[in-house]
Every structure is written in C-alpha cells, then in structure tokens.
Design a protein around this motif. Structure first.
Motif, PDB file in Angstrom:
ATOM      1  N   GLU A  39       6.004 -41.862   3.330  1.00  8.17           N
ATOM      2  CA  GLU A  39       6.372 -41.282   4.623  1.00  8.17           C
ATOM      3  C   GLU A  39       5.233 -40.498   5.251  1.00  8.17           C
ATOM      4  O   GLU A  39       5.018 -40.544   6.468  1.00  8.17           O
ATOM      5  CB  GLU A  39       7.601 -40.382   4.458  1.00  8.17           C
ATOM      6  N   ASN A  44       2.041 -45.063   7.293  1.00 11.65           N
ATOM      7  CA  ASN A  44       3.211 -44.903   8.165  1.00 11.65           C
ATOM      8  C   ASN A  44       2.781 -44.921   9.628  1.00 11.65           C
ATOM      9  O   ASN A  44       3.334 -45.658  10.452  1.00 11.65           O
ATOM     10  CB  ASN A  44       3.937 -43.595   7.830  1.00 11.65           C
ATOM     11  N   THR A  48       3.560 -48.510  11.720  1.00  9.83           N
ATOM     12  CA  THR A  48       4.581 -48.384  12.764  1.00  9.83           C
ATOM     13  C   THR A  48       3.969 -48.567  14.148  1.00  9.83           C
ATOM     14  O   THR A  48       4.621 -49.085  15.061  1.00  9.83           O
ATOM     15  CB  THR A  48       5.303 -47.030  12.680  1.00  9.83           C
ATOM     16  N   HIS A  56       9.985 -46.264   3.466  1.00  9.58           N
ATOM     17  CA  HIS A  56       9.116 -45.424   2.649  1.00  9.58           C
ATOM     18  C   HIS A  56       9.755 -45.068   1.307  1.00  9.58           C
ATOM     19  O   HIS A  56      10.984 -45.070   1.153  1.00  9.58           O
ATOM     20  CB  HIS A  56       8.746 -44.141   3.404  1.00  9.58           C
TER      21      HIS A  56
END
Length: 364
Positions: A39, A44, A48, A56
């Motif tokens: 995370e 991340n 994304t 995660h």
C-alpha cells in the motif's frame, strides 16, 4: 489471458513489470491484469497511475541481524500468504510473474503452492534474497545477465533480458538540435539518476571550466533536490554555452539515443536501456545499494568492453575528466563500445518473456 503481476520497492522492479504488461496488451486485446504490491510502496502510485487494477498486502524485508522485527516479518509473511491466496482465487490467473522486491515473496509462493504457472524475473546480475528464495518453487526463472545464472537451479533458468529494453529499442534519433544541442558537436550526458548523486555532481562541478572549453557538449543532470544548490555553486551559470544543466529528464531514452557517451550509475533497468540503444558508458556504481549489486551489474557490461568502470572510491573530478576525454577523443573506441553494448543488449526481451509465459501455461 489473465496475468497476475507483483513486484515493488524500487522502479527497477516496477518498470519491467509495466513493460511486459504493455507488450502483452499489444498482442492480446482480451488481456486481464491484476497487480499486487504494498500500500505504501512506490508501486501503488505508479501502477494505479497507469490505470491498472491494484491490490495490496503488508510485507517487509528481513533484518540482517537477529531481531524482534524478524519475528514480526515472519508473521506478516504468513498473513500475506493467506491474503494472496484469497486474491488469487478471486482473480484466477493463468500465470503469475514476480519482478522482485519483498512483496513478491508471499504472492509468488502462494501461486506456486496453488499449482499456478509462475515465473520470477531477476533484473540484476547479483540476485536478490526474495528471488533466490522463490527459485525453488517457481516454474521458471527469467534473467537479464548471464552472471545471474549460477545462483538459480539451472533447469529453470532462461535468459530473457529486461522488458524495458523492448520499449526503448525503437527510440529514434530526433536530432540534437530538437533537444537544444549543437548538431555539429558530440555530446556527453552525466547523471546520477532522478535523485542525483552528490559524489558525481561534485566531481563534475570541480572541473566545469574544462568542460566548458571542450570540443563536445555536456548535458549535466543534477537530480531534482540538488539543482538549485548546484546552480548557486557555479559562477556565471547563465553564461554557460557548452554545458547544459537540467534537474531531471523524464524522457531519458530520447536523450540517450542522441548521446555519444553516458556517465552515471548502473541500475539494472537503466543498463537495459543503455544496451538496447548501444550507448558507450562510464559507469560509477552506487556503493549504497544492497549487496553492492550495481557494481556486479556494471561489470557485466564493462568486463566485456561495453563501457568503463569507475568506482566511487576512486572518483575525482580530474579522473572523471580524463576518462571522458579519452573516450570522446577516440572515435574507434566509442564505436567498439557501442557495438559491444548492443551485442549484450536484448531488445526483444518482452517478447521472450511472453513466450516463456505461454510455454509454462501450456505445460500446466
């Protein structure tokens, strides 16, 4: 095809993963991808931003000494194995590929135990702890340097190269004038990476007057955090004509393909770009990375004559200037380095990795 990808911690683990995903998207319009990372990790933010589905887990690396933290890490590992199995059951991947970093451990281990085709991709010539652990469980181990072969079970190892090379191999020379450079002069780039490297910056600045008088141009990339302080240190910086000072380059391949020589660090993904383009190099490995793996990476190129190795403990402004002068004043030496570098590069790395993925899927 349904592909589960995992890898994180550094860009060197993340960008090869994204490169193979993009290559798969070009050949399979039905491709479904799930990326598993941490995370709070760099992956991340990057993954994304690419618009890819991301889940995660929580995991950390082992300390090198006996520590209570290692007990906590073991507990996190088994908890992450349980969560990873849940994600895998939900997604039902055809293949799982890990590109390095601690996050790969529980994810790839879980997939292997669930009899799902698995691959780990090792970018460095000196493998990381996680990949060495996973090698006993996975179907195949993809490597980028022959020097890494001896660390893994021989029957599992396949030389694929780094998928990032495939993305940059087709980079066309745009012309130096479009980059603000003199098309009639040779050009050297000096860079310590996106964050910069203070020892490299200091060595260059100490001889900047000599570079300003050289018969080649210099693109000096300071790193974002060093840019303002370096400009303050250089007298009459606004009057420099032969030295171009930049804080950061986002389109590095576009610059690299136009360079006659590169000076900088030796991260695995960057070396994939350099060899794909055949750029002569002076490599100054970072001594601050795990197990000194950048020096091993550099030697994989320099031992074959594709570049020159300059250790940071040997780095001075005068020594760096002499090495640059030697190469820039010898056209035949640069040509030899260029040809050697290209021979060591694997521009079809993404296709090789995809082929390997298809092979293990068919066997299962």
């Amino acid at each position: 095809m349904r592909v589960l990808v995992t890898g994180g911690g550094t860009g060197g683990h993340i960008y090869p993963a994204l490169a193979v995903i993009r290559a798969l998207q070009q050949v399979d319009d039905q491709l479904e991808v799930l990326y598993i990372g941490t995370e709070n990790g760099l992956e991340n933010k990057i993954v994304t931003h690419e618009g890819l589905p991301f889940k995660h887990i929580e995991i950390a690396g082992f300390k090198r000494s006996l520590s209570l933290e290692n007990v906590k890490t073991i507990m996190k590992f088994f908890k992450s194995v349980s969560i990873s199995k849940k994600y895998i059951k939900e997604f039902q991947p055809d293949v799982v590929i890990g590109t390095g970093g601690y996050v790969c451990g529980p994810v790839v281990y879980s997939a292997a135990k669930m009899k799902i085709p698995t691959i780990i991709h090792e970018q460095n010539s000196l493998p990381g702890v996680t990949n060495k652990f996973l090698a006993r469980y996975v179907d195949k181990v993809a490597i980028c340097f022959e020097e890494a072969r001896s660390y893994f079970p021989q029957q599992k190892v396949v030389l694929t190269g780094n998928p990032r090379a495939t993305e940059v191999a087709s980079t066309l020379k745009t012309g130096k004038s479009s980059l603000g450079l003199n098309p009639h002069k040779k050009t050297v780039m000096i860079s310590g990476g996106s964050r910069g490297a203070e020892p490299i910056n200091d060595a260059f600045i100490s001889m900047i007057k000599a570079y300003e008088k050289a018969d080649y141009e210099v693109v000096f990339v300071t790193g974002d955090k060093h840019y303002e302080s370096i400009k303050d240190r250089i007298e009459h910086v606004e009057q420099l004509k032969n030295v171009h000072i930049l804080p950061f380059i986002s389109n590095m391949p576009q610059y690299l393909v136009n360079m006659d020589l590169f000076v900088g660090r030796s991260g695995a993904t960057f070396l994939a770009e350099v060899t794909a383009l055949g750029v002569p190099c002076i490599l100054i490995p970072s001594p601050y990375v795990t197990a000194n793996h950048q020096e091993f990476n550099a030697r994989s190129l320099t031992d074959h004559g594709g570049g020159v190795l300059l250790l940071e403990k040997e780095l001075t402004g005068e020594r760096l200037y002499q090495e640059i002068e030697k190469i820039m004043n010898d056209d035949q030496l640069r040509l030899t380095m260029q040809n050697t570098s290209k021979q060591l590069g694997i521009p079809d790395a993404a296709q090789r990795l995809i082929k390997l993925m298809n092979e293990i899927i068919e066997k299962k």
